[in-house]
Enzyme design. Structure first.
Site, mmCIF file in Angstrom:
data_model
loop_
_atom_site.group_PDB
_atom_site.id
_atom_site.type_symbol
_atom_site.label_atom_id
_atom_site.label_comp_id
_atom_site.label_asym_id
_atom_site.label_seq_id
_atom_site.Cartn_x
_atom_site.Cartn_y
_atom_site.Cartn_z
ATOM 1 N N SER A 1 0.866 -1.176 0.000
ATOM 2 C CA SER A 1 0.000 0.000 0.000
ATOM 3 C C SER A 1 0.898 1.220 0.000
ATOM 4 O O SER A 1 2.041 1.161 0.489
ATOM 5 C CB SER A 1 -0.900 0.009 1.242
ATOM 6 O OG SER A 1 -1.477 1.289 1.439
ATOM 7 N N TYR B 1 -1.385 -0.685 10.655
ATOM 8 C CA TYR B 1 -1.607 -1.151 9.277
ATOM 9 C C TYR B 1 -0.427 -0.759 8.394
ATOM 10 O O TYR B 1 0.107 -1.576 7.640
ATOM 11 C CB TYR B 1 -2.908 -0.561 8.734
ATOM 12 C CG TYR B 1 -3.142 -0.840 7.266
ATOM 13 C CD1 TYR B 1 -3.483 -2.117 6.837
ATOM 14 C CD2 TYR B 1 -3.021 0.171 6.318
ATOM 15 C CE1 TYR B 1 -3.690 -2.375 5.492
ATOM 16 C CE2 TYR B 1 -3.233 -0.082 4.972
ATOM 17 C CZ TYR B 1 -3.570 -1.357 4.564
ATOM 18 O OH TYR B 1 -3.764 -1.615 3.237
#
Length: 268
Positions: free
Chosen positions: A139, A152
């Site tokens: 990501s 995350y």
């Protein structure tokens, strides 16, 4: 893609499903893994009915045995494995105080350990063939964190560190390692977060479709490269984070993720 065999974790929805459909349409044989066996079977039936080569191997990405079964079934059915797409992942957004240890462990187990186990299952096959391609779906927050993504983002940064070291280890072997850095992608990701953790999130920033990411992955398979930014402008964020980290801290504040309740109103 004709003749290539591609295994994909997290293939029942989102980027994984978009990759399965796109690569199968391009001529690849796709081997799909996910926990939702019925959905995976339905996807595979649709691909086969359309004249594509596809195989469903249900499994949990956190299981070493299930990752090994994915690779073994690919070899048994199609005779080789050319690409492993380590795509399975989950999200959790919140401040550090809002992130309980069990959620942090689950994130690391799925996002990082799932990648590690998929790579570890595929690598012996790649070495025997003297060719292969590991593609890791990270990501953009793995390159540059934003508020509300501390844990995350850490799991996504761990994927990057893993890939960089592995790429150096495999230099000259004919085995490629690629990291993909999507921005927010229109998938079931946030619905899954609501299901697993009881809330969804909202925030500003660019978005892209799962098929846009899949197209970038297809291009990277055909012409391997170390890093892929499906939303091209996001590369500037990665560069800014290195050159001017304090300035970037301020710039990304507006892109922080906020929790919202199931009805859609932010809780803070």
């Amino acid at each position: 893609m004709n003749g290539r065999v591609v295994a994909i974790t997290g293939a029942s929805a989102g980027i994984g499903l978009a990759c399965a459909t796109r690569l199968a349409d391009a001529g690849a044989s796709v081997v799909l893994s996910a926990r939702r066996a019925e959905r995976l079977a339905a996807i595979t039936r649709e691909l086969i009915a359309a004249g594509r080569q596809a195989l469903a191997v249900p499994g949990d990405v956190t299981s070493e045995a299930d990752n090994q079964a994915l690779v073994d079934r690919a070899i048994a059915t199609f005779g080789r494995l050319d690409v492993m797409i380590a795509n399975a992942g989950i999200g959790f957004h919140g401040t550090l105080e809002e992130t309980p240890p069990d959620a942090a462990r689950r994130l690391m187990d799925v996002n990082f350990m799932g990648t590690y186990l998929a790579a570890r299952a595929a690598l012996p096959v790649f070495r025997r063939q003297a060719s292969g391609h590991l593609i890791i779906i990270s990501s953009i927050v793995g390159r540059r964190g934003v508020p509300g993504t501390s844990v995350y983002g850490a799991t996504k940064a761990a994927q990057l560190g893993f890939a960089e070291s592995l790429r150096a280890e495999l230099l000259g072997t004919g085995i490629h390692v690629t990291v993909v850095f999507p921005v927010a992608t229109v998938t079931e990701f946030h619905k899954a977060m609501l299901r697993d953790f009881g809330y969804a999130v909202q925030g500003l920033g660019p978005r892209q479709s799962a098929d846009t990411v899949a197209a970038a992955i297809e291009a990277a398979i055909l012409k391997p490269r170390a890093e892929v930014y499906p939303y091209a402008k996001s590369r500037a964020l990665a560069i800014a984070g290195v050159i001017a980290p304090a300035f970037t801290d301020k710039a990304v504040r507006k892109y922080g993720r906020r929790r919202k309740d199931p009805k859609g109103s932010p809780d803070r």
